[in-house]
Scaffold this active site. Structure first.
Site, PDB file in Angstrom:
ATOM      1  N   VAL A   1      -2.473  14.313  -4.023  1.00  0.00           N
ATOM      2  CA  VAL A   1      -1.110  14.668  -3.624  1.00  0.00           C
ATOM      3  C   VAL A   1      -0.197  14.717  -4.843  1.00  0.00           C
ATOM      4  O   VAL A   1      -0.502  14.170  -5.877  1.00  0.00           O
ATOM      5  CB  VAL A   1      -0.524  13.634  -2.636  1.00  0.00           C
ATOM      6  CG1 VAL A   1      -1.034  13.884  -1.254  1.00  0.00           C
ATOM      7  CG2 VAL A   1      -0.798  12.217  -3.099  1.00  0.00           C
ATOM      8  N   GLY A   2       0.934  15.361  -4.686  1.00  0.00           N
ATOM      9  CA  GLY A   2       1.978  15.284  -5.700  1.00  0.00           C
ATOM     10  C   GLY A   2       2.109  16.534  -6.534  1.00  0.00           C
ATOM     11  O   GLY A   2       1.372  17.512  -6.384  1.00  0.00           O
ATOM     12  N   ASN A   3       3.087  16.453  -7.420  1.00  0.00           N
ATOM     13  CA  ASN A   3       3.462  17.625  -8.191  1.00  0.00           C
ATOM     14  C   ASN A   3       2.442  17.979  -9.266  1.00  0.00           C
ATOM     15  O   ASN A   3       2.231  19.151  -9.569  1.00  0.00           O
ATOM     16  CB  ASN A   3       4.834  17.391  -8.828  1.00  0.00           C
ATOM     17  CG  ASN A   3       5.922  17.379  -7.773  1.00  0.00           C
ATOM     18  OD1 ASN A   3       5.917  18.202  -6.851  1.00  0.00           O
ATOM     19  ND2 ASN A   3       6.833  16.439  -7.867  1.00  0.00           N
TER      20      ASN A   3
ATOM     21  N   GLU B   1      -8.714  16.719   0.931  1.00  0.00           N
ATOM     22  CA  GLU B   1      -8.083  16.213   2.150  1.00  0.00           C
ATOM     23  C   GLU B   1      -6.760  16.877   2.450  1.00  0.00           C
ATOM     24  O   GLU B   1      -6.404  17.067   3.593  1.00  0.00           O
ATOM     25  CB  GLU B   1      -7.939  14.686   2.087  1.00  0.00           C
ATOM     26  CG  GLU B   1      -7.239  14.202   0.835  1.00  0.00           C
ATOM     27  CD  GLU B   1      -7.126  12.699   0.808  1.00  0.00           C
ATOM     28  OE1 GLU B   1      -8.155  12.024   0.867  1.00  0.00           O
ATOM     29  OE2 GLU B   1      -5.997  12.204   0.725  1.00  0.00           O
TER      30      GLU B   1
ATOM     31  N   ILE C   1      -0.913   5.814 -11.512  1.00  0.00           N
ATOM     32  CA  ILE C   1       0.253   5.133 -12.079  1.00  0.00           C
ATOM     33  C   ILE C   1      -0.026   4.806 -13.544  1.00  0.00           C
ATOM     34  O   ILE C   1       0.776   5.087 -14.417  1.00  0.00           O
ATOM     35  CB  ILE C   1       0.538   3.821 -11.304  1.00  0.00           C
ATOM     36  CG1 ILE C   1       0.783   4.102  -9.820  1.00  0.00           C
ATOM     37  CG2 ILE C   1       1.657   3.018 -11.958  1.00  0.00           C
ATOM     38  CD1 ILE C   1       2.197   4.290  -9.408  1.00  0.00           C
TER      39      ILE C   1
ATOM     40  N   ASN D   1       2.500   4.063  -3.048  1.00  0.00           N
ATOM     41  CA  ASN D   1       2.069   4.715  -1.813  1.00  0.00           C
ATOM     42  C   ASN D   1       0.844   4.007  -1.243  1.00  0.00           C
ATOM     43  O   ASN D   1       0.921   3.303  -0.259  1.00  0.00           O
ATOM     44  CB  ASN D   1       1.745   6.186  -2.071  1.00  0.00           C
ATOM     45  CG  ASN D   1       2.948   6.948  -2.626  1.00  0.00           C
ATOM     46  OD1 ASN D   1       4.080   6.674  -2.234  1.00  0.00           O
ATOM     47  ND2 ASN D   1       2.708   7.869  -3.520  1.00  0.00           N
TER      48      ASN D   1
ATOM     49  N   GLY E   1      -7.110   8.807  -0.323  1.00  0.00           N
ATOM     50  CA  GLY E   1      -8.518   9.199  -0.401  1.00  0.00           C
ATOM     51  C   GLY E   1      -9.065   9.173  -1.814  1.00  0.00           C
ATOM     52  O   GLY E   1     -10.221   9.537  -2.038  1.00  0.00           O
TER      53      GLY E   1
ATOM     54  N   LYS F   1       9.416   6.752 -16.610  1.00  0.00           N
ATOM     55  CA  LYS F   1      10.790   6.242 -16.761  1.00  0.00           C
ATOM     56  C   LYS F   1      11.344   6.534 -18.159  1.00  0.00           C
ATOM     57  O   LYS F   1      11.643   5.617 -18.936  1.00  0.00           O
ATOM     58  CB  LYS F   1      10.852   4.743 -16.434  1.00  0.00           C
ATOM     59  CG  LYS F   1      10.321   4.361 -15.044  1.00  0.00           C
ATOM     60  CD  LYS F   1      11.215   4.853 -13.920  1.00  0.00           C
ATOM     61  CE  LYS F   1      10.576   4.554 -12.551  1.00  0.00           C
ATOM     62  NZ  LYS F   1      11.074   5.454 -11.495  1.00  0.00           N
TER      63      LYS F   1
HETATM   64  O1  0RQ Z   1       8.708   7.436  -9.586  1.00  0.00           O
HETATM   65  O2  0RQ Z   1      10.095   9.264  -8.747  1.00  0.00           O
HETATM   66  O3  0RQ Z   1      10.936   6.899  -8.767  1.00  0.00           O
HETATM   67  O4  0RQ Z   1      10.620   8.154 -10.929  1.00  0.00           O
HETATM   68  O5  0RQ Z   1       5.742   6.932  -9.872  1.00  0.00           O
HETATM   69  O6  0RQ Z   1       5.099   9.623 -10.329  1.00  0.00           O
HETATM   70  O7  0RQ Z   1       4.730  11.174 -12.208  1.00  0.00           O
HETATM   71  O8  0RQ Z   1       5.983  11.979 -10.118  1.00  0.00           O
HETATM   72  O9  0RQ Z   1       3.482  11.543 -10.163  1.00  0.00           O
HETATM   73  O10 0RQ Z   1       3.904  12.476  -7.791  1.00  0.00           O
HETATM   74  O11 0RQ Z   1       1.710  12.692  -9.036  1.00  0.00           O
HETATM   75  O12 0RQ Z   1       2.445  10.488  -8.148  1.00  0.00           O
HETATM   76  C1  0RQ Z   1      -0.067   7.793  -8.473  1.00  0.00           C
HETATM   77  C2  0RQ Z   1       2.062   7.771  -7.201  1.00  0.00           C
HETATM   78  C3  0RQ Z   1       1.541   9.658  -8.784  1.00  0.00           C
HETATM   79  C4  0RQ Z   1       0.270   9.481  -6.632  1.00  0.00           C
HETATM   80  C5  0RQ Z   1       0.944   8.660  -7.764  1.00  0.00           C
HETATM   81  C6  0RQ Z   1       6.456   6.464 -11.027  1.00  0.00           C
HETATM   82  C7  0RQ Z   1       7.235   7.678 -11.469  1.00  0.00           C
HETATM   83  C8  0RQ Z   1       7.680   8.238 -10.136  1.00  0.00           C
HETATM   84  C9  0RQ Z   1       5.569   9.217  -9.097  1.00  0.00           C
HETATM   85  P1  0RQ Z   1      10.211   7.978  -9.494  1.00  0.00           P
HETATM   86  P2  0RQ Z   1       4.907  11.149 -10.728  1.00  0.00           P
HETATM   87  P3  0RQ Z   1       2.898  11.908  -8.726  1.00  0.00           P
HETATM   88  C10 0RQ Z   1      -5.293  12.227  -2.120  1.00  0.00           C
HETATM   89  C11 0RQ Z   1      -5.327  11.281  -3.270  1.00  0.00           C
HETATM   90  C12 0RQ Z   1      -2.580   7.570  -4.938  1.00  0.00           C
HETATM   91  C13 0RQ Z   1      -3.189   8.261  -3.754  1.00  0.00           C
HETATM   92  C14 0RQ Z   1      -4.109   9.385  -4.113  1.00  0.00           C
HETATM   93  C15 0RQ Z   1      -0.419   8.603  -5.616  1.00  0.00           C
HETATM   94  C16 0RQ Z   1       6.473   7.988  -9.256  1.00  0.00           C
HETATM   95  O13 0RQ Z   1      -0.645  10.363  -7.195  1.00  0.00           O
HETATM   96  O14 0RQ Z   1       0.185   8.047  -4.727  1.00  0.00           O
HETATM   97  O15 0RQ Z   1      -4.480   9.588  -5.256  1.00  0.00           O
HETATM   98  N1  0RQ Z   1      -1.770   8.435  -5.759  1.00  0.00           N
HETATM   99  N2  0RQ Z   1      -4.494  10.131  -3.103  1.00  0.00           N
HETATM  100  O16 0RQ Z   1       8.292   7.300 -12.308  1.00  0.00           O
HETATM  101  C17 0RQ Z   1       5.936   2.610 -13.113  1.00  0.00           C
HETATM  102  C18 0RQ Z   1       4.119   3.596 -14.193  1.00  0.00           C
HETATM  103  C19 0RQ Z   1       4.383   4.799 -13.470  1.00  0.00           C
HETATM  104  C20 0RQ Z   1       5.462   4.792 -12.580  1.00  0.00           C
HETATM  105  C21 0RQ Z   1       4.484   6.754 -12.534  1.00  0.00           C
HETATM  106  N3  0RQ Z   1       3.103   3.522 -15.054  1.00  0.00           N
HETATM  107  N4  0RQ Z   1       4.909   2.536 -13.972  1.00  0.00           N
HETATM  108  N5  0RQ Z   1       6.235   3.708 -12.392  1.00  0.00           N
HETATM  109  N6  0RQ Z   1       5.489   6.028 -12.028  1.00  0.00           N
HETATM  110  N7  0RQ Z   1       3.806   6.020 -13.437  1.00  0.00           N
HETATM  111  C22 0RQ Z   1      -4.065  12.266  -1.219  1.00  0.00           C
HETATM  112  C23 0RQ Z   1      -4.044  11.205  -0.149  1.00  0.00           C
HETATM  113  O17 0RQ Z   1      -4.753  10.291  -0.220  1.00  0.00           O
HETATM  114  C24 0RQ Z   1      -3.164  11.296   1.012  1.00  0.00           C
END
Ligand code: 0RQ
Length: 502
Positions: free
Chosen positions: A269-271, A293, A363, A383, A387, A407
């Site tokens: 998921v995500g950008n 998924e 993260i 989150n 998967g 950040k």
């Molecule tokens: O927070 O928006 O408050 O600044 O995490 O980070 O860089 O926008 O990246 O949207 O790809 O999300 C791991 C969360 C990444 C996601 C994760 C902070 C950052 C921001 C989001 P803000 P980005 P993304 C199939 C696979 C687990 C589930 C998965 C995820 C926010 O990919 O949930 O993989 N993955 N599922 O600032 C503190 C750090 C950080 C941090 C990022 N090191 N320390 N904050 N952030 N790195 C789908 C499903 O299973 C449904």
């Protein structure tokens, strides 16, 4: 749209959301539909939240267990979390109100692999499922259900729940009919048989969900859109990450380790995940497939362009514009997209057999390749694992990606020791940041550390990471995975105390 409910027994059970919510009681475990903002019930959860608010105002206890497919939307997770009505939530969530309750210690949260959920419920590990609240897009005359924009755990909820509430959402396109593939062959150990799926787009089940009409206590009609939030256009870092991955895949093809059309892709998921799909659009690859998924905008673009032939998923997660595109062309897409239960979309047996290329966000990672997908500074949930673990451990190639800093550069996403581990060094083959790509295959921990620091860490943090590693080597501790135990988490501590890891 009354014509969506063709079965007369179920028609006779039509009622309002408030009447349906009155059939859910304190202490019930409720299995809700919904996966990444698609196919979740739109009105019964909010009615339940109002009921809970009223009970709390009257000084009565009222909390339920909420089990879903994955993340839902403000109308479900948000409403119930705000009412403080959730005793325990599982599995994946991404709602701000829900996250706040969990991190305040006011809601129990069970973050488990998405492929585990259905089987653990069948095994009885979580106790009885009292109620199912499932969105469908229609009901056939014979009572079978036309699934909605996600499948998630709906098959299991309908099979296992004592009482069932159906939301029939006429907003969902009637043309979704025929896109789903519900596999009814799963057995319990020791009677399990191989799952007969050998190509990503194989259909091994039925297009409809079965339901015992006697268990249905309410049918609620709705006409509400899915969450459908827009994606931010890929930024430079995402484009660079995508570029590194595509270059790597091309070199794997050249070396004869991947076929020219790659292997089925899984994308998280995500950008960033979305940007990687967008990057593939301009890549030389043809005849791509996906076994994943979530089907996001980027993947729909690949399908539309013809770069991708077929995609298998358990849910859509589209922007409003992409949804319009899909709806307008459902006749073409129906044969090329299959939606399955999440126990099948994420099944380790199938991920291993098909040889998936798994690409997931994270993260942080440590210098040895342990990956944290879920926790900020070791203790606050973001989150959930979703998967990612189902795919990473069993994939042909498991790739994790993140910008090198978070950040505004105050946090290094490459750290001496991960503050929480979701994917161990044994499940992580490739780490990518905008700086570069670390191919960890065949490398020992000490070798991995050098590659991760040099390829992936931000230049501002590289010297400090090398310094940590060098001092750990000389510290007198073990030299297999050298660490300075008194310093391993000091970067996180520094951030929590000073607001920066620098
Ligand atoms: O927070 O928006 O408050 O600044 O995490 O980070 O860089 O926008 O990246 O949207 O790809 O999300 C791991 C969360 C990444 C996601 C994760 C902070 C950052 C921001 C989001 P803000 P980005 P993304 C199939 C696979 C687990 C589930 C998965 C995820 C926010 O990919 O949930 O993989 N993955 N599922 O600032 C503190 C750090 C950080 C941090 C990022 N090191 N320390 N904050 N952030 N790195 C789908 C499903 O299973 C449904």
């Amino acid at each position: 749209d009354a014509s969506r409910i063709l079965n007369s027994t179920l028609r006779s059970k039509i009622m309002s959301a408030d009447e349906a919510a009155a059939l859910i009681g304190h202490g019930d475990n409720v299995g809700m539909s919904g996966f990444t903002g698609a196919g979740y019930p739109k009105v019964v959860p909010a009615a339940l939240a109002r009921r809970i608010d009223a009970a709390h105002a009257a000084g009565q206890e009222f909390r339920v267990g909420v089990w879903t497919g994955a993340s839902t939307a403000p109308e479900l997770d948000g409403a119930l979390a705000r009412a403080n009505g959730v005793e325990l939530r599982m599995p994946y969530q991404s709602d701000p109100a829900c996250r706040a309750r969990i991190n305040a210690g006011e809601m129990e949260y069970l973050d488990i692999h998405l492929s585990h959920v259905a089987q653990f419920v069948w095994f009885g590990f979580f106790g009885p499922l009292n109620v199912a609240v499932v969105e469908v897009s229609g009901i056939l005359e014979d009572g079978r259900l036309i699934p909605s924009s996600s499948i998630g755990n709906n098959k299991t909820w309908l099979d296992q729940a004592d009482r069932i509430i159906l939301e029939v959402n006429s907003w969902q396109s009637p043309k979704l009919e025929g896109m789903h593939d519900i596999y009814y062959g799963t057995q319990l150990p020791p009677h399990r048989q191989p799952i007969p799926l050998v190509h990503p787009n194989d259909r091994i089940g039925e297009a409809y969900l079965r339901v015992d009409p006697a268990k249905v206590v309410a049918v609620v009609e709705t006409h509400h859109p899915d969450r459908n939030s827009a994606f931010t256009p890929p930024d430079d870092a995402s484009r660079q990450i995508a570029g590194h991955i595509i270059e790597f895949l091309q070199s794997e093809v050249k070396r004869g380790r991947l076929p020219a059309n790659l292997l089925p892709l899984q994308s998280g998921v995500g950008n960033i995940a979305n940007a990687v799909m967008a990057g593939l659009l301009d890549s030389p690859f043809e005849n791509l497939t996906a076994y994943t998924e979530v089907l996001q905008d980027g993947m729909l673009e690949l399908l539309k362009s013809g770069k991708m032939t077929t995609a298998s998923a358990t849910a859509f997660s589209l922007s409003p514009a992409a949804l319009e595109e899909l709806t307008a062309n459902l006749d073409q897409f129906r044969e090329r997209i299959v939606l399955r239960p999440q126990e099948i979309s994420n099944h380790p047996e199938l991920v291993r057999r098909l040889g998936i290329i798994a690409m997931n966000g994270m993260i942080e990672a440590d210098i040895y390749g342990n990956v944290n997908s879920t926790h900020v500074m070791g203790s606050s949930i973001m989150n959930g694992i979703g998967g990612s673990g189902d795919f990473a451990r069993n994939a042909y190639l498991s790739i994790f990606m993140t910008p090198s800093t978070a950040k505004d550069g105050k946090i290094s996403c490459i750290v001496p020791m991960a503050s929480h581990v979701d994917h161990t060094e044994h499940d992580v083959q490739v780490i990518v940041t905008e700086q570069g790509l670390a191919d960890l295959r065949g490398l020992s921990p000490r070798q991995r550390a050098q590659v991760v620091i040099d390829q992936c860490a931000h230049p501002d943090f590289r010297p400090a990471l090398h310094d940590y590693f060098n001092r750990a080597m000389e510290s007198g501790g073990g030299r297999h995975t050298p660490h300075l135990l008194q310093e391993a988490l000091s970067w996180h501590l520094r951030y929590t105390q000073t607001g920066t890891m620098r």
